[in-house]
Design a protein around this motif. Structure first.
Motif, PDB file in Angstrom:
ATOM      1  N   ARG A  26       0.813  -1.215   0.000  1.00  0.00           N
ATOM      2  CA  ARG A  26       0.000   0.000   0.000  1.00  0.00           C
ATOM      3  C   ARG A  26       0.849   1.269   0.000  1.00  0.00           C
ATOM      4  O   ARG A  26       0.632   2.174  -0.803  1.00  0.00           O
ATOM      5  N   SER A  30       2.261   1.496  -3.858  1.00  0.00           N
ATOM      6  CA  SER A  30       0.973   2.103  -4.249  1.00  0.00           C
ATOM      7  C   SER A  30      -0.029   1.113  -4.833  1.00  0.00           C
ATOM      8  O   SER A  30      -0.790   1.459  -5.725  1.00  0.00           O
ATOM      9  N   THR A  32      -3.096  -0.252  -3.802  1.00  0.00           N
ATOM     10  CA  THR A  32      -4.023  -0.017  -2.692  1.00  0.00           C
ATOM     11  C   THR A  32      -5.284  -0.880  -2.754  1.00  0.00           C
ATOM     12  O   THR A  32      -6.200  -0.685  -1.956  1.00  0.00           O
ATOM     13  N   GLY A  33      -5.321  -1.820  -3.686  1.00  0.00           N
ATOM     14  CA  GLY A  33      -6.490  -2.704  -3.742  1.00  0.00           C
ATOM     15  C   GLY A  33      -6.585  -3.627  -2.533  1.00  0.00           C
ATOM     16  O   GLY A  33      -7.665  -4.095  -2.169  1.00  0.00           O
ATOM     17  N   LYS A  35      -6.619  -4.152   1.333  1.00  0.00           N
ATOM     18  CA  LYS A  35      -7.079  -3.182   2.339  1.00  0.00           C
ATOM     19  C   LYS A  35      -6.599  -3.465   3.751  1.00  0.00           C
ATOM     20  O   LYS A  35      -6.383  -4.624   4.134  1.00  0.00           O
ATOM     21  N   ALA A  45      -9.622  -8.391   5.203  1.00  0.00           N
ATOM     22  CA  ALA A  45      -9.649  -7.342   4.177  1.00  0.00           C
ATOM     23  C   ALA A  45      -8.337  -7.277   3.395  1.00  0.00           C
ATOM     24  O   ALA A  45      -8.292  -6.767   2.282  1.00  0.00           O
ATOM     25  N   ILE A  73      -5.159  -8.506  -5.617  1.00  0.00           N
ATOM     26  CA  ILE A  73      -6.372  -8.304  -6.417  1.00  0.00           C
ATOM     27  C   ILE A  73      -6.017  -7.701  -7.785  1.00  0.00           C
ATOM     28  O   ILE A  73      -6.632  -8.034  -8.789  1.00  0.00           O
ATOM     29  N   GLU A  74      -4.984  -6.869  -7.810  1.00  0.00           N
ATOM     30  CA  GLU A  74      -4.600  -6.234  -9.077  1.00  0.00           C
ATOM     31  C   GLU A  74      -4.076  -7.268 -10.072  1.00  0.00           C
ATOM     32  O   GLU A  74      -4.086  -7.022 -11.280  1.00  0.00           O
ATOM     33  N   GLN A  85     -14.995 -12.091 -10.243  1.00  0.00           N
ATOM     34  CA  GLN A  85     -15.273 -10.660 -10.441  1.00  0.00           C
ATOM     35  C   GLN A  85     -16.534 -10.478 -11.278  1.00  0.00           C
ATOM     36  O   GLN A  85     -17.344  -9.591 -11.016  1.00  0.00           O
ATOM     37  N   GLY A  97     -18.022  -1.816  -0.439  1.00  0.00           N
ATOM     38  CA  GLY A  97     -16.986  -2.375  -1.299  1.00  0.00           C
ATOM     39  C   GLY A  97     -15.625  -2.554  -0.671  1.00  0.00           C
ATOM     40  O   GLY A  97     -14.749  -3.184  -1.258  1.00  0.00           O
ATOM     41  N   TYR A  98     -15.429  -2.013   0.522  1.00  0.00           N
ATOM     42  CA  TYR A  98     -14.083  -1.984   1.096  1.00  0.00           C
ATOM     43  C   TYR A  98     -13.504  -3.375   1.333  1.00  0.00           C
ATOM     44  O   TYR A  98     -12.332  -3.615   1.075  1.00  0.00           O
ATOM     45  N   CYS A  99     -14.319  -4.303   1.819  1.00  0.00           N
ATOM     46  CA  CYS A  99     -13.801  -5.643   2.144  1.00  0.00           C
ATOM     47  C   CYS A  99     -13.767  -6.560   0.934  1.00  0.00           C
ATOM     48  O   CYS A  99     -13.279  -7.687   1.018  1.00  0.00           O
ATOM     49  N   THR A 101     -12.343  -6.815  -2.051  1.00  0.00           N
ATOM     50  CA  THR A 101     -11.160  -7.374  -2.714  1.00  0.00           C
ATOM     51  C   THR A 101     -10.601  -8.541  -1.894  1.00  0.00           C
ATOM     52  O   THR A 101     -10.206  -9.566  -2.440  1.00  0.00           O
ATOM     53  N   ILE A 104     -12.904 -11.509  -2.442  1.00  0.00           N
ATOM     54  CA  ILE A 104     -12.691 -12.137  -3.755  1.00  0.00           C
ATOM     55  C   ILE A 104     -11.408 -12.971  -3.736  1.00  0.00           C
ATOM     56  O   ILE A 104     -11.385 -14.104  -4.244  1.00  0.00           O
TER      57      ILE A 104
ATOM     58  N   ILE B 213     -14.472  -1.425  -7.757  1.00  0.00           N
ATOM     59  CA  ILE B 213     -14.464  -2.105  -6.453  1.00  0.00           C
ATOM     60  C   ILE B 213     -13.939  -3.532  -6.598  1.00  0.00           C
ATOM     61  O   ILE B 213     -13.091  -3.982  -5.823  1.00  0.00           O
ATOM     62  N   GLY B 216     -10.083  -3.646  -7.339  1.00  0.00           N
ATOM     63  CA  GLY B 216      -9.144  -2.979  -6.436  1.00  0.00           C
ATOM     64  C   GLY B 216      -8.757  -1.574  -6.850  1.00  0.00           C
ATOM     65  O   GLY B 216      -7.864  -0.977  -6.257  1.00  0.00           O
ATOM     66  N   PHE B 220     -10.883   4.558  -1.796  1.00  0.00           N
ATOM     67  CA  PHE B 220     -11.458   4.895  -0.498  1.00  0.00           C
ATOM     68  C   PHE B 220     -10.525   5.926   0.142  1.00  0.00           C
ATOM     69  O   PHE B 220      -9.423   6.173  -0.362  1.00  0.00           O
ATOM     70  N   GLN B 225      -3.369   9.046  -2.050  1.00  0.00           N
ATOM     71  CA  GLN B 225      -1.946   9.346  -1.909  1.00  0.00           C
ATOM     72  C   GLN B 225      -1.669  10.710  -2.522  1.00  0.00           C
ATOM     73  O   GLN B 225      -2.251  11.059  -3.543  1.00  0.00           O
TER      74      GLN B 225
END
Lengths: 151, 759
Positions: A26, A30, A32-33, A35, A45, A73-74, A85, A97-99, A101, A104, B213, B216, B220, B225
């Motif tokens: 993260r 970078s 960030t998918g 969590k 998460a 996830i990326e 997906q 949607g936060y959790c 990724t 999945i 979503i 990814g 949020f 950044q």
């Protein structure tokens, strides 16, 4: 110096070896998918795959990852079209949607081994992943739908 | 919302808009504006406002045919970011694939942006319809002028205007510039589409952020950044109202990646949205900031709440509930009725403090530069961010730009921007953009908690088992303690959530509120005071049914009585809150409440199977946020006392439905949140310190604890749209407790269930 692969790309890391993978992903590269939810492996998460197995990146230090293949996830599918997906979109699983990724990634590990999981098998695989919005029944439906497509 | 367009999609701040847009007020009609009103621009000027045709502050059309629609409400999982634009696009006769959604920054010009109270559709359905209808009207007028044809011969259809007699067509894009020069029509002249012509309203629509979503890419607050950004984590006073006496950061500064520490002042009472204070650690990664924090040595002044203890406080609340309190509703004479004898039933109920535990903990990015702040925040209330940050830094609210990201859950927590003020203060102190991250432990220990409540119910039943008198007392630390350090009583908002609006037709009824002081920060959590009032009220109704030896569903219907509009004024309720709505438009109609109960009974097969031996159904219904909901919960309790919920039913009359799939999902989710509250939800304190710290000791429902299947049924209704996000929670909790009673004979009057041995 720790060498590892993330989504097929070679990476090197020479920071604090105790730093969990989550923060490397993260804050340093970078991605960030994946969590942050609890920091201690209780919510799922941050789930990614290490050599194909689901792990909690928030509590997996970089020093344990030398030579490992990490999938986030990326990197799950090139165009966001993994059967899960697609099923997630089909069933309209996400709320905030936060959790999702993490959900999945956890489900992807389950379906790799078992295309037709029972409710009990889904519970066993997925109960480490919390969703506060309460999308569990749709997650269950989407896993079954994706499993059928993969079979 | 993806990372690259987060900034550019945000909108211009304008201050000229007076009139219907008053601070914090709900906008009931779209403000339709002449072109010159949009003249002022700045770097946050979004495309909707800069478009060739602008029918309102929420909608613009460009000559390439792209429609820009602003969502000024926050997306925390309800789908509102998609649903409001659907409404405008439908009225506009737009092709939804040509619609781009822009997230509005915090700006009073948009009207009320505090995304809570289940009111986004209630408050803005009309405004967005009128925005779309105004654009359509202007486009038709522009086409008619070009064809020199009467407007009545022209109609809008799917992004085109058609001249009906000749079949000629002009696309919306081609008409945008000409239409944009026309005066905006007045709202009262607009012809809204009849329901039969709706294309999106009332139909399922996928959320706009679905692909982002699931891959990814969605942004949020946690994912924002900024160039040169540093990370910060704050060690806060463990007791509410405490402060730093001294601290030693020598070891902290040795941690690799830590650049500095900084103190944050404690709040000045009352606590409002101010930061709690403490010592911040600033570093080049979240991890380093967390590690540095562990090495801090802080001496605290703990202040007045240092001896606060949940068990002692619980005793105090329940004792207070045994004494007469402030009367907030009165019908007949309860005392006289109790004096007449009959069967007396009484019970104490208790609900502990609850934490929001959003999956994304509080987080904010703030950048202080040249006396101004730019912030990127998962917030339910961007205007409160402006005010709070401005207050913390001594600048003007209009010098705070608040970009709104997606929220990883809100539930009321993210209406309170204390965490944004922390980020802004640290950015000013360090001269760097700061990402301020709360750990899960911070989130659970420093929340604005849902109030703990002690309640007392007493009722009299006549020889036929009919309830003739009901006394309902409720004692809880009030949300008003946020603005009043000496607050001892609740206020109309809390009373109007299940205390002074219980819909039962009982000749003698009195509701009272007793005094209680807050020792932690109190806030609102999804469905608010309904959680404890409806849990205790509808559990007690079930107790009365059993005391009368009657079927609980039949008895609840009898308690509700005939279909009617409840006249609260004649029942000693001077100011019935009614969720901020006009009572004429949104009356409390017991017909609608009866109907959801009856349907819930039918759908769940109520009464068909004899309960007991570890199996049972429970039922409860309530009205909240102007919507009517009945819940039925099926439970199985095994010999070890383990509870399963094979099925639950949520039957809701929420008035007119805009996006049915998102309404279903809210009621499915409410069942899961209700299960969490009932099964395991509890925050407790000793020595003024919260005991819980993470999901091991503040468990929330997981997949294997949530209902395996929740059947949601939405009652067909043409009533004005009501609330959707919250109303599914309140009845679920007593329905669940009533089901446990049916299955085990054990009446749970104190939440959570995990404290009790059920078999």
């Amino acid at each position: 110096m720790i060498k590892l692969k993330i989504n097929g790309h070679d990476r090197t890391f020479d920071g604090d070896p105790d730093m969990p993978l989550l923060w490397y992903l993260r804050d340093e590269i970078s991605m960030t998918g994946t969590k942050f939810g609890c920091g201690v492996g209780l919510c799922g998460a941050c789930t990614v795959h290490r050599n194909g197995e689901p792990i909690r990146s928030c509590s997996t230090p970089m020093k344990e990852l030398a030579g490992k293949n990490i999938t986030t996830i990326e990197g799950l599918s090139p165009d966001g079209n993994h059967p899960l997906q697609k099923a997630w979109a089909q069933v309209n699983v996400p709320q905030c949607g936060y959790c999702q990724t993490g959900q999945i990634m956890q489900a992807a590990a389950l379906l790799k081994k078992n295309h037709h999981p029972s409710d009990k098998e889904i519970d066993d695989a997925m109960s480490g992943n919390i969703c506060r919005c309460g999308t569990y029944q749709r997650i269950r439906s989407a896993i079954k739908a994706a499993g059928k497509e993969m079979a | 919302m993806s990372i690259e367009n987060l900034t550019q999609e945000n909108l211009n701040r304008r201050t000229f808009l007076g009139g219907v847009f008053s601070a914090g007020a709900m906008v009931l009609a779209a403000q339709l504006l002449p072109e010159e009103a949009f003249a002022d621009t700045n770097e946050y000027h979004g495309k909707a406002a800069a478009s060739a045709l602008r029918s309102s502050i929420y909608l613009g059309l460009e000559p390439d045919g792209t429609v820009y629609i602003v969502t000024h409400r926050s997306e925390m999982g309800t789908g509102i970011r998609t649903t409001l634009p659907m409404v405008a696009a439908d009225e506009m006769e737009a092709d939804f694939s040509k619609v781009k959604i822009e997230q509005g920054i915090g700006d009073k010009a948009y009207g009320d942006q505090n995304t809570d109270g289940s009111k986004s559709i209630r408050g803005f359905f009309t405004a967005f319809r009128e925005s779309g209808a105004a654009a359509r009207t202007m486009l038709v007028q522009a086409a008619a002028a070009q064809w020199k044809a009467p407007v009545t011969e022209c109609k809008a259809q799917n992004h085109e205007v058609i001249h009906t007699p000749s079949g000629r067509k002009l696309g919306y894009g081609a008409l945008a510039s000409a239409a944009g020069k026309l005066p905006a029509p007045k709202p009262e002249t607009l012809q809204l589409k009849p329901k039969s012509e709706w294309r999106f309203i009332g139909k399922d629509s996928k959320i706009a952020d679905m692909a982002d979503i699931c891959s990814g890419k969605a942004v949020f607050g946690m994912d924002v950044q900024r160039p040169g950004m540093l990370y910060a984590s704050v060690e806060r006073p463990p007791v509410m109202g405490g402060s730093v006496q001294s601290f030693d950061d020598k070891e902290t500064l040795k941690v690799k990646g830590v650049s500095q520490t900084a103190s944050i002042d404690p709040f000045k009472p009352p606590y409002t949205f101010q930061p709690l204070g403490g010592v911040a650690v600033v570093a080049n990664s979240t991890w380093a900031a967390f590690q540095g924090r562990k090495k801090l040595k802080v001496e605290w002044n703990n202040g007045a709440n240092a001896s606060h203890d949940s068990e002692a406080y619980k005793k105090e609340l329940l004792e207070t509930a045994r004494k007469p309190g402030k009367v907030v509703r009165n019908i007949g004479d309860v005392d006289a009725a109790f004096g007449k004898g009959g069967k007396i039933v009484e019970a104490e109920y208790y609900v502990p403090l609850l934490a929001h535990a959003t999956m994304e903990p509080p987080v904010a990015v703030a950048e202080f530069k040249d006396g101004k702040v730019e912030a990127w925040v998962p917030t339910q209330n961007p205007q409160a961010v402006q005010d709070t940050v401005a207050g913390a830094l001594g600048i003007k609210p209009e010098d705070v730009t608040c970009h709104v990201t997606l929220l990883g859950g809100g539930f009321g927590r993210k209406s309170k921007p204390d965490y944004v003020a922390e980020a802004a203060i640290l950015s000013k102190k360090t001269g760097k953009p700061i990402k301020l991250v709360w750990s899960r432990e911070d989130d659970l220990r420093f929340d604005y908690y849902h109030a703990v409540a002690g309640m007392y119910h007493k009722a009299a039943l006549d020889e036929k088992g009919k309830t003739t008198a009901w006394l309902h007392r409720s004692v809880f630390p009030s949300i008003s303690s946020m603005n009043d350090a000496n607050s001892m009583y609740g206020f109309d908002v809390e009373y109007g959530m299940g205390l002074n609006d219980m819909p039962f037709d009982i000749p003698n009824h009195r509701a009272e509120n007793g005094p209680a002081k807050a020792h932690v920060r109190i806030g609102w959590l999804r469905s608010v005071a309904n959680i404890y009032h409806v849990f205790s009220g509808l559990s007690f109704a079930d107790e009365l049914a059993h005391a009368a030896n009657r079927d609980p569903l039949e008895y609840q219907l009898e308690l509700i009585g005939p279909g009617r509009i409840i006249d609260f004024k004649s029942q000693g309720v001077a100011n019935y809150w009614n969720y901020g709505e006009s009572y004429d438009k949104f009356p409390f109609d017991t017909k609608r409440l009866r109907k959801v109960l009856e349907i819930a009974g039918e759908r769940s097969g109520w009464g068909k199977r004899k309960p007991g031996n570890g199996w049972g159904l429970g039922i409860a219904a309530s009205r909240s946020f102007t919507s009517y909901v009945a819940s039925v919960v099926e439970v199985e309790v095994d010999k070890a006392g383990k509870i399963r919920i094979p099925r639950s039913w949520q039957v809701a009359d929420v008035g007119m439905v805009i996006n049915p799939d998102r309404v279903h999902s809210q009621f499915e989710g409410a069942a899961v949140m209700g299960a969490s509250i009932a099964l395991t939800g509890e925050i407790s304190l000793s020595d003024g310190r919260v005991r819980q710290s993470n999901f091991h000791d503040y468990p929330v429902a997981r997949m294997n604890q949530a209902p395996l299947q929740t059947d949601v049924h939405i009652v067909e209704s043409s009533a004005l749209p009501g609330g959707v996000g919250e109303p599914g929670v309140p009845p679920f909790v007593p329905a669940f407790a009533n089901a446990v009673f049916a299955a085990t004979g054990k009446r749970v009057r104190e939440l959570p269930f995990s404290k009790h041995k059920l078999v």
